[in-house]
Design a protein around this motif. Structure first.
Motif, PDB file in Angstrom:
ATOM      1  N   GLU A 273       0.806  -1.214   0.000  1.00  0.00           N
ATOM      2  CA  GLU A 273       0.000   0.000   0.000  1.00  0.00           C
ATOM      3  C   GLU A 273       0.844   1.271   0.000  1.00  0.00           C
ATOM      4  O   GLU A 273       0.298   2.386  -0.070  1.00  0.00           O
ATOM      5  CB  GLU A 273      -0.928   0.012   1.222  1.00  0.00           C
ATOM      6  N   CYS A 274       2.189   1.133   0.074  1.00  0.00           N
ATOM      7  CA  CYS A 274       3.068   2.304   0.123  1.00  0.00           C
ATOM      8  C   CYS A 274       4.000   2.416  -1.073  1.00  0.00           C
ATOM      9  O   CYS A 274       4.621   3.463  -1.265  1.00  0.00           O
ATOM     10  CB  CYS A 274       3.895   2.288   1.417  1.00  0.00           C
ATOM     11  N   THR A 277       1.815   0.871  -5.788  1.00  0.00           N
ATOM     12  CA  THR A 277       0.445   0.675  -5.309  1.00  0.00           C
ATOM     13  C   THR A 277      -0.505   0.225  -6.414  1.00  0.00           C
ATOM     14  O   THR A 277      -1.467  -0.503  -6.146  1.00  0.00           O
ATOM     15  CB  THR A 277      -0.088   1.961  -4.665  1.00  0.00           C
TER      16      THR A 277
END
Length: 560
Positions: A273-274, A277
């Motif tokens: 998620e970082c 993505t």
């Protein structure tokens, strides 16, 4: 991280045009083998020792080796340990031409298999790499680009769509990536420490039974598949990943927090998620073998819940299946609100829920258990201390058969259908009409109670407001004619057509859908398809991983 170029393959590509044209593939295979540390192997059909002819040439039958193949032919643990073996044996064959080297799954010692057929390579890739490192994958990409050889990715061979085999391909066998670990404080790479999870990390080759045993030994629960040989990190999770714990805890794609993957543009990436993505979103539902070769996956784990479980079964007759299915259909919405997940057939049920006490579970299922008892069947409703306790007691001995020629079809059945008398009647009528052709296999494995974040995954959004993944199989035999194979495909299409008419705006599970699912873009991904396609083009701009049914020699029928 960029993986760079390979000395041996680059040297061969620099040879004179005449030399490359004359010996390109054989020279590059030699270079490929050196590059991957001698882990390039030739593959021949697992049943070859039983035959007298291979690819038109006489060979010596080996009775001793054949006996071993026969003994393991329907064993998932036997099949999973061999690259050249697939759980569904028709994916070892070229179905349209009967190029095959398979046995009779109902009686593997039946001599008809080798007396009436010669052994052919079929759709088994003639060469495969035993993948151990990201650089092995890049070597395969380079080889494919140089020679035009298609690539396929295989882990366990538990593949109902045939994506892990292809005639003339080079295969990447990820089965020996068996690392497994867990952390109470896992932070995805590149994320702040506030994004912390209790999570398990597995290499691409780990199967669910291994993961469940590991989780139980470390006193936590993982949400996974219903067969010991389903892989944790492969097509299961990347295609959605249903579980009978999914109603409460979500799909596999809801739980994964990081992938490590070698993409076809030659980079070993971490997707979460970082970072990366868009790729992370695509891998959470876009399908296995599409965006790269996943090396490991990290997914959230849970504390051990106390499960209430129910196992019911009776002998089906022409007179009692409709009564049972009527109870099931009419109880489905209530059971869904109580967290039940499981598998239901025309005369059986095996369900679990972490939300009900034993007394509440018995009360919830009273109508169903009374009916089963009235039919002389058996009912066991109990509490179990862990998922592993349930899996080892009920699942291992009752998993789907292997070594057979099963063709699956499915449809997600929206919750709205179970909230009206008209909807319930349509479903019941369709189930009853199906019985002469195929048994319904109702998977209560949709994330009905799971509090998902809208748009976080790339599966078809209809998953999150459905109560059933309704599936079934049709089949053919090792000696079926081409016309009989066509009929099996057509029968499956006709059944799904009925359920598609009842739920036209719904979808299907890509891992267990029809081979020829019409409008598959909408069925499998809905509104997410266009974005998935653009991400595919970004990370695989030259289409190295090109897998619409992997170019199989599959039979076609009138509506294909």
């Amino acid at each position: 991280m960029a993986l760079g170029h390979f000395t041996f393959l680059s040297a061969f590509l620099a040879l004179s045009t005449a030399c490359v044209r004359a010996n390109l593939v054989s020279d590059l295979l030699w270079g490929l083998n050196v590059t991957v540390g001698g882990r390039l192997s030739e593959a021949k059909p697992v049943a070859l020792p039983c035959f007298h002819y291979y690819e038109g040439q006489a060979v010596q039958r080996n009775d001793g080796e054949c006996a071993q193949v026969e003994a393991g032919y329907t064993s998932p643990t036997y099949r999973v340990s061999r690259f050249n073996d697939y759980m569904m044996s028709h994916w070892e064959t070229c179905q349209s031409t009967s190029e095959q080297c398979v046995l009779d799954s109902s009686n593997p010692s039946n001599p008809q298999a080798w007396q009436e057929f010669n052994c052919s390579q079929g759709s088994i890739a003639p060469h495969y790499i035993d993948v151990r490192y990201p650089t092995d994958v890049l070597a395969a990409y380079t080889f494919s680009a140089a020679t035009g050889t298609p690539l396929v990715i295989k882990n366990t061979g538990h593949d109902y769509k045939g994506r892990s085999s292809q005639k003339g391909a080079l295969a990447l066998w990820t089965h020996n990536l068996q690392s497994i670990s867990w952390s109470k404080t896992f932070v995805p790479q590149g994320c702040p420490k506030s994004k912390q999870y209790a999570a398990m990390t597995t290499g691409a080759g780990v199967g669910w039974q291994t993961a469940y045993e590991y989780a139980d030994a470390n006193n936590f629960t993982v949400i996974g598949g219903y067969h010991q040989t389903v892989g944790v990190s492969g097509g299961w999770v990347m295609g959605g990943g249903h579980s009978i714990l999914t109603p409460v805890y979500g799909l596999g794609v809801d739980r994964v927090v990081q992938f490590k993957i070698v993409t076809p543009d030659g980079i070993y990436r971490t997707a979460n998620e970082c970072q990366n993505t868009d790729l992370f979103w695509a891998l959470r539902g876009g399908g296995g073998g599409t965006f790269g070769v996943v090396m490991e996956t990290t997914s959230i784990v849970e504390p051990h819940p106390l499960f209430s479980s129910a196992s019911m079964k009776f002998t089906a007759t022409a007179n009692n299946t409709q009564g049972w299915l009527s109870i099931v259909v009419n109880s489905t919405y209530k059971w869904g609100t109580e967290g039940w997940g499981g598998h239901i057939g025309p005369s059986n049920l095996i369900n679990v829920t972490p939300l009900l006490t034993l007394d509440e579970a018995k009360d919830s299922l009273k109508e169903a258990s009374d009916y089963v008892t009235s039919q002389g069947g058996t009912v066991v409703i109990e509490t179990l201390p862990s998922w592993w306790a349930f899996f080892s007691k009920y699942v291992i001995s009752a998993q789907s058969a292997v070594g057979q020629d099963y063709l699956l079809g499915s449809r997600l059945m929206p919750s709205a259908l179970f909230q009206s008398d008209d909807g319930k009647q349509k479903i019941l009528d369709a189930l009853v009409d199906m019985l002469p052709v195929a048994n319904p296999y109702i998977v209560v494995g949709t994330p009905f109670l799971y509090n998902e974040t809208a748009g976080a995954t790339s599966v078809n959004p209809v998953w999150y407001d459905s109560l059933w993944h309704l599936s079934f199989h049709t089949a053919f035999e090792f000696d079926s004619t081409l016309e009989e194979k066509k009929a099996a495909y057509q029968a499956g299409n006709d059944i799904v057509k009925t359920f598609r008419a009842i739920a036209p705006d719904s979808g299907a599970y890509m891992n267990e859908g029809l081979v020829y699912e019409p409008d598959y873009q909408q069925s499998y991904w809905g509104s997410n398809y266009d974005r998935l396609l653009s991400i595919k083009k970004k990370y695989d701009p030259f289409g190295i991983l090109d897998c619409w049914q992997c170019g199989k020699c599959i039979v076609t029928y009138a509506e294909a």
